[in-house]
Design an enzyme around this catalytic site. Structure first.
Site, PDB file in Angstrom:
ATOM      1  N   SER A  70       0.869  -1.189   0.004  1.00 58.81           N
ATOM      2  CA  SER A  70      -0.007  -0.018  -0.050  1.00 58.81           C
ATOM      3  C   SER A  70       0.875   1.254   0.003  1.00 58.81           C
ATOM      4  O   SER A  70       0.334   2.196  -0.674  1.00 58.81           O
ATOM      5  CB  SER A  70      -1.009   0.005   1.319  1.00 58.81           C
ATOM      6  OG  SER A  70      -1.987  -1.010   1.095  1.00 58.81           O
ATOM      7  N   ASN A 149      -5.973  -9.272  -7.387  1.00 57.87           N
ATOM      8  CA  ASN A 149      -5.968  -9.818  -6.019  1.00 57.87           C
ATOM      9  C   ASN A 149      -7.156 -10.524  -5.744  1.00 57.87           C
ATOM     10  O   ASN A 149      -7.032 -11.594  -5.000  1.00 57.87           O
ATOM     11  CB  ASN A 149      -5.858  -8.729  -4.798  1.00 57.87           C
ATOM     12  CG  ASN A 149      -6.708  -7.649  -5.044  1.00 57.87           C
ATOM     13  OD1 ASN A 149      -6.785  -6.767  -6.012  1.00 57.87           O
ATOM     14  ND2 ASN A 149      -7.404  -7.141  -4.053  1.00 57.87           N
ATOM     15  N   SER A 197       5.202  -6.738  -1.913  1.00 56.65           N
ATOM     16  CA  SER A 197       4.948  -6.747  -0.655  1.00 56.65           C
ATOM     17  C   SER A 197       5.310  -8.164  -0.168  1.00 56.65           C
ATOM     18  O   SER A 197       5.326  -9.173  -0.467  1.00 56.65           O
ATOM     19  CB  SER A 197       3.426  -6.549  -0.114  1.00 56.65           C
ATOM     20  OG  SER A 197       3.334  -6.752   1.339  1.00 56.65           O
ATOM     21  N   CYS A 323      -8.790  -6.555   2.367  1.00 54.04           N
ATOM     22  CA  CYS A 323      -8.723  -5.153   2.837  1.00 54.04           C
ATOM     23  C   CYS A 323     -10.172  -4.619   3.199  1.00 54.04           C
ATOM     24  O   CYS A 323     -10.208  -3.269   3.412  1.00 54.04           O
ATOM     25  CB  CYS A 323      -7.889  -4.059   2.037  1.00 54.04           C
ATOM     26  SG  CYS A 323      -6.084  -4.767   1.819  1.00 54.04           S
TER      27      CYS A 323
END
Length: 390
Positions: A70, A149, A197, A323
Site C-alpha cells: 500500500s 488480487n 509486499s 482489505c
C-alpha cells in the site's frame, strides 16, 4: 486447519524466520551508524537489496524499501504526480485496481489531477485499444496491476509496457500478487515502477519495496533522514528487509515446481466446483490467471455466510479482498466484470499454496456442497427459482 486464503497473507517460512532472528537481538545496530554493529546491519540491507533487484532484472539502486504494498502504491502515484505535474495532470488506471491505487487516485483527483479508469471485459482484462485511445499529450502515468488480487487475472503487462514506452508515458504496476509467484523482468516488460509486499510470498508483514527505474523523477515520500537515498526517511526495518530477501530467494528457488503444482490443483478445484455444485461459475480468466487463485460465484447465497460455515469446518477462505472484508458493499472487481450485485455477494475466493494437497481440495468441495445446499434451502430467491424451473 486448511488455509486457502494465501492472497490475503501467507505463513512466514521457517527459513525466513531463521534469517531474520539474528537481526533482532544480535546484529541489531542502526545501519546509518559508522561502528561495526551498524556496519553489519548495513551490509545485510545492501545484500538484500541486491537479491531483490536481481529477482526482477533491476539494479540495486533502483530498489527502495517500504512498509508494504500500500505504501509503495501511494508513493508511486503521489510522488510521480507531484514530480511530473508541470508536464501534465492526467493518469490512467483500471476499475479493478486494489484500493491502495483507487483511493490514491481519488486523493489526486481532489488535488486537480484527472484520472481515466479503464473498463475491463468479463474476464477482467483491460482493452489495449481503449488504453491507446485514453493516452493524451498531458498523460504522465499509466498504473495497471500485474495480477488481480480477487479474481487472479493476469493483465497483458508486456503489451501495456510497450504502449507506454512508445507514447513516452511512465508505467507503474502493482505486482503485490505477482511478485514471487510468476516470473517478472522489468526491462523485458518495460516497467518503470513496481510495487511488491513481503507477506504475500511467505515473508514477514510490514515490509515491501518500490522499484523505480533510474531516470524516473520521483519526489521524496517520507521526509526526515537520508535513508533510501534521501527518498524515504526512517531507520530501516533490517529484520524485515532480511526476511523479504530470504523469502525472495526461496520463492525463486521453488517457483517452477510451485507454479506447476498450484496450476494443476487450481484447475482440479475449478473442475470439481463446476461439475459438483450447480448454478455457479468461475470469475476471472480461465488460463491467464495466477496459479493458485480460484474465485467462484454461487447464485442465491451470501459469501459471508459461506465463510462462517467453512471456518466452522476449519477452512480459511475469503469472499474478496482482505482489505475490504469489513465492507457490506459488493466487490468493485466483480461489479466491473459485469456481475449483478446479488451475484457478486455470493463469491468465494480460494487461494492455494505449495502446502495445499488434493485431499484438502476434496474435503473443501465436499463441505462446500453441503454448505451451499444448506444456505440455498434458506433462501426464498432459490425457492422461487426452483419453482420457476418446474
Amino acid at each position: 486447519m486448511i488455509y486457502l486464503d494465501n492472497a490475503a497473507t501467507t505463513k512466514t517460512a521457517p527459513e525466513v524466520v531463521d534469517a531474520m532472528l539474528p537481526y533482532f537481538s544480535e546484529y541489531y545496530g542502526n545501519p546509518s551508524t559508522i561502528y561495526s554493529l551498524g556496519a553489519t546491519a548495513k551490509k545485510a540491507v545492501t545484500k538484500s537489496r541486491e537479491t531483490i533487484a536481481s529477482a526482477i532484472g533491476a539494479r540495486p539502486e533502483e530498489i527502495y524499501f517500504t512498509a508494504g504494498g500500500s505504501e509503495s502504491d501511494n508513493w508511486a502515484l503521489k510522488a510521480t504526480a507531484e514530480a511530473y505535474a508541470e508536464k501534465g495532470k492526467h493518469i490512467i488506471t483500471s476499475k479493478i485496481e486494489h484500493h491502495a491505487i483507487l483511493h490514491t487516485c481519488e486523493y489526486l483527483e481532489k488535488r486537480g489531477f484527472e484520472i481515466t479508469y479503464l473498463d475491463v471485459d468479463s474476464d477482467g482484462l483491460i482493452d489495449l485499444e481503449q488504453l491507446k485511445q485514453a493516452i493524451r499529450p498531458d498523460t504522465i502515468l499509466i498504473s495497471i496491476m500485474f495480477a488481480n488480487n480477487e479474481i487472479g487475472t493476469i493483465e497483458p503487462i508486456a503489451e501495456i509496457g510497450a504502449i507506454a514506452k512508445e507514447r513516452g508515458v511512465l508505467f507503474h504496476t502493482d505486482a503485490v500478487q505477482a511478485f514471487g509467484q510468476i516470473p517478472i523482468h522489468v526491462d523485458e516488460l518495460n516497467i518503470d515502477m513496481l510495487s511488491a509486499s513481503g507477506h504475500k510470498l511467505n515473508g514477514p508483514k510490514g515490509i515491501g519495496f518500490l522499484y523505480i527505474r533510474k531516470g524516473v523523477k520521483s519526489r521524496s515520500f517520507i521526509h526526515g533522514g537520508a535513508q533510501e537515498r534521501g527518498r524515504r526517511a526512517g531507520t530501516e526495518n533490517v529484520p524485515g528487509i532480511v526476511g523479504l530477501s530470504a523469502a525472495t530467494e526461496r520463492a525463486l528457488r521453488i517457483m517452477p515446481e510451485k507454479i506447476k503444482k498450484e496450476t494443476e490443483l487450481r484447475d482440479y478445484l475449478i473442475g470439481k466446483l463446476e461439475t459438483e455444485i450447480p448454478y455457479g461459475w468461475l470469475n476471472g480468466h480461465r488460463t491467464k490467471r495466477l496459479p493458485g487463485n480460484v474465485n467462484f460465484s454461487f447464485r442465491y447465497i451470501e459469501g459471508e455466510s459461506m465463510l462462517i460455515l467453512l471456518d466452522g469446518k476449519g477452512v480459511c477462505a475469503s469472499s474478496g479482498s482482505a482489505c475490504t472484508s469489513g465492507s457490506l458493499d459488493p466487490s468493485h472487481v466483480l461489479l466491473a466484470i459485469g456481475l449483478k450485485h446479488e451475484d457478486a455477494h455470493g463469491s468465494l475466493r480460494l487461494t492455494l499454496s505449495e502446502e495445499t494437497s488434493k485431499a484438502d481440495i476434496d474435503f473443501v468441495v465436499e463441505e462446500l456442497k453441503k454448505i451451499v445446499q444448506r444456505l440455498r434451502e434458506m433462501s426464498p430467491l432459490y425457492e422461487d427459482f426452483i419453482k420457476s424451473q418446474k
